[in-house]
Design a protein around this motif. Structure first.
Motif, mmCIF file in Angstrom:
data_model
loop_
_atom_site.group_PDB
_atom_site.id
_atom_site.type_symbol
_atom_site.label_atom_id
_atom_site.label_comp_id
_atom_site.label_asym_id
_atom_site.label_seq_id
_atom_site.Cartn_x
_atom_site.Cartn_y
_atom_site.Cartn_z
ATOM 1 N N VAL A 1 50.310 57.658 -3.265
ATOM 2 C CA VAL A 1 48.532 57.411 -3.368
ATOM 3 C C VAL A 1 47.914 57.298 -2.412
ATOM 4 O O VAL A 1 47.278 58.039 -2.096
ATOM 5 C CB VAL A 1 48.123 56.784 -4.579
ATOM 6 N N ASP A 2 47.884 56.316 -1.501
ATOM 7 C CA ASP A 2 47.142 56.103 -0.094
ATOM 8 C C ASP A 2 47.089 57.505 0.931
ATOM 9 O O ASP A 2 46.626 57.441 1.459
ATOM 10 C CB ASP A 2 47.320 54.304 0.018
ATOM 11 N N GLY A 3 48.376 57.815 0.834
ATOM 12 C CA GLY A 3 48.607 59.136 2.107
ATOM 13 C C GLY A 3 48.584 60.405 2.030
ATOM 14 O O GLY A 3 48.513 61.245 2.415
ATOM 15 N N GLU A 4 47.864 60.270 0.430
ATOM 16 C CA GLU A 4 47.861 61.896 -0.290
ATOM 17 C C GLU A 4 49.142 62.715 -0.165
ATOM 18 O O GLU A 4 48.773 63.689 0.258
ATOM 19 C CB GLU A 4 45.873 62.265 0.264
ATOM 20 N N LEU A 5 50.450 62.176 -0.492
ATOM 21 C CA LEU A 5 51.337 63.061 -0.645
ATOM 22 C C LEU A 5 51.620 63.786 -1.294
ATOM 23 O O LEU A 5 52.481 64.852 -1.134
ATOM 24 C CB LEU A 5 51.982 61.792 0.055
ATOM 25 N N TRP A 6 50.727 63.682 -2.420
ATOM 26 C CA TRP A 6 51.226 64.224 -4.498
ATOM 27 C C TRP A 6 50.593 65.903 -3.658
ATOM 28 O O TRP A 6 49.602 65.827 -3.446
ATOM 29 C CB TRP A 6 50.693 63.499 -5.095
ATOM 30 N N GLU B 1 47.433 51.794 7.530
ATOM 31 C CA GLU B 1 48.322 52.561 8.102
ATOM 32 C C GLU B 1 47.097 54.244 8.150
ATOM 33 O O GLU B 1 46.633 54.214 6.869
ATOM 34 C CB GLU B 1 49.256 53.085 7.715
ATOM 35 N N SER B 2 47.438 54.822 8.985
ATOM 36 C CA SER B 2 46.608 56.044 8.518
ATOM 37 C C SER B 2 46.888 57.142 7.575
ATOM 38 O O SER B 2 48.301 57.263 7.464
ATOM 39 C CB SER B 2 45.899 56.667 10.032
ATOM 40 N N ASP B 3 46.485 58.172 6.785
ATOM 41 C CA ASP B 3 46.620 58.832 6.245
ATOM 42 C C ASP B 3 47.845 59.422 7.223
ATOM 43 O O ASP B 3 49.523 59.706 6.948
ATOM 44 C CB ASP B 3 45.843 59.603 5.562
ATOM 45 N N ASP B 4 47.206 60.382 8.302
ATOM 46 C CA ASP B 4 48.324 60.717 9.414
ATOM 47 C C ASP B 4 49.411 59.960 9.789
ATOM 48 O O ASP B 4 50.640 61.009 9.903
ATOM 49 C CB ASP B 4 47.430 61.355 10.694
ATOM 50 N N ALA B 5 49.965 58.545 9.553
ATOM 51 C CA ALA B 5 50.814 58.262 10.046
ATOM 52 C C ALA B 5 51.072 57.628 9.044
ATOM 53 O O ALA B 5 52.826 58.070 9.259
ATOM 54 C CB ALA B 5 50.127 56.235 10.506
ATOM 55 N N ILE B 6 51.222 57.898 8.233
ATOM 56 C CA ILE B 6 52.063 57.603 6.349
ATOM 57 C C ILE B 6 52.625 59.304 6.879
ATOM 58 O O ILE B 6 54.422 59.278 6.190
ATOM 59 C CB ILE B 6 51.005 58.271 5.143
ATOM 60 N N ARG B 7 51.899 60.827 7.029
ATOM 61 C CA ARG B 7 52.669 61.608 6.991
ATOM 62 C C ARG B 7 53.820 62.149 7.701
ATOM 63 O O ARG B 7 54.389 62.269 7.298
ATOM 64 C CB ARG B 7 51.328 62.846 6.756
ATOM 65 N N ALA B 8 53.616 61.697 8.697
ATOM 66 C CA ALA B 8 54.370 61.523 9.970
ATOM 67 C C ALA B 8 55.453 60.933 9.621
ATOM 68 O O ALA B 8 56.947 61.462 10.565
ATOM 69 C CB ALA B 8 53.816 60.653 11.594
ATOM 70 N N ALA B 9 55.317 59.984 8.939
ATOM 71 C CA ALA B 9 56.802 58.435 8.887
ATOM 72 C C ALA B 9 57.143 59.364 7.811
ATOM 73 O O ALA B 9 58.465 59.955 7.912
ATOM 74 C CB ALA B 9 56.665 56.881 8.501
ATOM 75 N N ALA B 10 56.783 60.201 7.026
ATOM 76 C CA ALA B 10 56.994 61.152 5.458
ATOM 77 C C ALA B 10 57.947 62.235 5.287
ATOM 78 O O ALA B 10 58.656 62.657 5.452
ATOM 79 C CB ALA B 10 56.326 61.171 4.618
ATOM 80 N N TYR B 11 57.369 62.973 7.183
ATOM 81 C CA TYR B 11 57.494 64.530 6.631
ATOM 82 C C TYR B 11 57.950 64.945 8.173
ATOM 83 O O TYR B 11 57.379 64.267 9.035
ATOM 84 C CB TYR B 11 56.435 65.103 6.026
#
Length: 404
Positions: free
Chosen positions: A280-285, A373-383
């Protein structure tokens, strides 16, 4: 764009007479120098790494398997040929245009994006006329990816360079993919007439097993283990929470009073909270803006891979916290102090129970820390890198649309 990234491999096995056509009108794809030039056109990041490792021995393996004294030259080219599109016909046209600008006889393109064609999960797209092959790495699954990719590329190249009959009345070609994995793929011909320019034969994976194979391949491409080190603020918060909780006598009493089922519930709840918070916080959906069944199917697949990727990453983090908390407890706790506070002697069972419960508490702390964490950091870690670029492109497209 980079050309010939890291590896160029050549293998020679004796002389070879081209013999442009045999008596039955079959043709062989080969350059004027008597060497078949094979280009591995790979998306950046993982596909390029796979192509580079593959290219070290690919030329020799192709020469050995093809026989007839053929020679091969393998080049690795890393560039984002899938940028801005996931449409297989469009990608095949890009590959054809890229190959026509170079002295390549065969072009095999590798991408870590899942591809779909008319509602089916695409594994391989072949074009015999132009010597093109498009391979979607997630369709190969999550295990032994390097070996499976090498076999698929070898079979594709050997099929594309082998003799094939020309003419409208020619009998169908032999089925090219006969390896232990790809022989389960279903061959289909492209439907719309407009696609025949760049599509010859497609291989798709179907059914529940095919869906799971693609899903595992997508999760592997995302490399979920990178989530642990990629979220430094969340990891720091979890470690700090665990270190403090281990020294708290209330935590000792709670850990000793909780039964195994309650400890399991605490673990599942903390892991689920961390997964949900990151998504939710990283807007990964992924939300599809298209209403077609194929678009909804892609969205479900992307969201399933997101949940699996983040879930595996959080579980790895949880297990790591358990080990760290156990080591910290072994170092810092005093059995006499522990017994005086809990009326229970400090044995191995108490150490394990305490570190298990503290890992759940620390995971909740890590979930709160991930908010920093920034959204970009979460996406970089997850994808993977390509998945990040795909989502950035989707966001840009949505931002360009006028509001109503």
């Amino acid at each position: 764009m980079s050309r010939g990234v890291g590896v160029t491999s050549v293998a020679s096995v004796g002389p070879w007479d081209r013999g442009a056509a045999d008596e039955e009108g079959s043709l062989m794809r080969v350059s004027s120098q008597g060497v078949t030039v094979v280009a591995l056109l790979a998306d950046p990041d993982a596909p390029t790494e796979i192509a580079q490792r593959m290219a070290r021995t690919l030329a020799a393996r192709l020469a050995d398997k093809s026989g007839q004294g053929r020679r091969f030259d393998v080049e690795v080219v890393s560039e984002p040929f899938t940028s801005g599109t996931e449409d297989p016909p469009t990608l095949m046209r890009r590959i054809m245009d890229r190959g026509s600008a170079e002295n390549w006889d065969v072009v095999v393109a590798l991408t870590d994006l899942p591809l779909h064609s008319h509602g089916r999960r695409l594994a391989v797209n072949l074009n015999h006329e132009h010597g093109l092959a498009l391979l979607s790495l997630p369709s190969l699954g999550g295990l032994r990816l390097q070996t499976r990719a090498r076999r698929a590329v070898e079979e594709a190249v050997l099929d594309l360079v082998g003799p094939h009959t020309t003419g409208a009345e020619a009998p169908p070609r032999r089925r090219p993919f006969l390896g232990p994995f790809v022989n389960r793929l279903a061959p289909v011909h492209p439907g719309p007439l407009g696609e025949r320019e760049t599509d010859g034969l497609r291989y798709v994976v179907g059914g529940p097993r095919g869906y799971l194979r693609v899903l595992f391949g997508m999760v592997r491409a995302n490399r979920p283990w990178r989530l642990v080190t990629g979220l430094s603020k969340a990891l720091a918060a979890a470690l700090a929470t665990g270190a403090i909780a281990t020294l708290d006598s209330t935590t000792w009493s709670l850990a000793g009073a909780l039964s195994a089922p309650r400890l399991v519930i605490a673990m599942v709840g903390s892991v689920g909270l961390m997964i949900g918070w990151l998504i939710v916080d990283g807007e990964l959906w992924h939300r599809s803006t298209e209403g077609s069944p194929e678009a909804r199917q892609r969205a479900r697949l992307y969201n399933a891979s997101t949940v699996a990727t983040v879930g595996i990453g959080v579980l790895v983090c949880y297990l790591g916290l358990m080990v760290i908390n156990l080591v910290w407890a072994l170092f810092i706790l005093n059995d006499q102090v522990f017994a005086s506070m809990t009326r229970t002697p400090l044995h191995a069972t108490e150490y394990l129970t305490l570190s298990w419960f503290v890992a759940s508490v620390a995971t909740v702390g890590g979930a709160l820390g991930s908010g920093l964490e920034s959204d970009d950091a979460i996406r970089a870690a997850a994808y993977s890198k390509r998945e990040q670029e795909r989502r950035h492109a989707l966001q840009d497209d949505h931002g360009d649309q006028p509001s109503t």
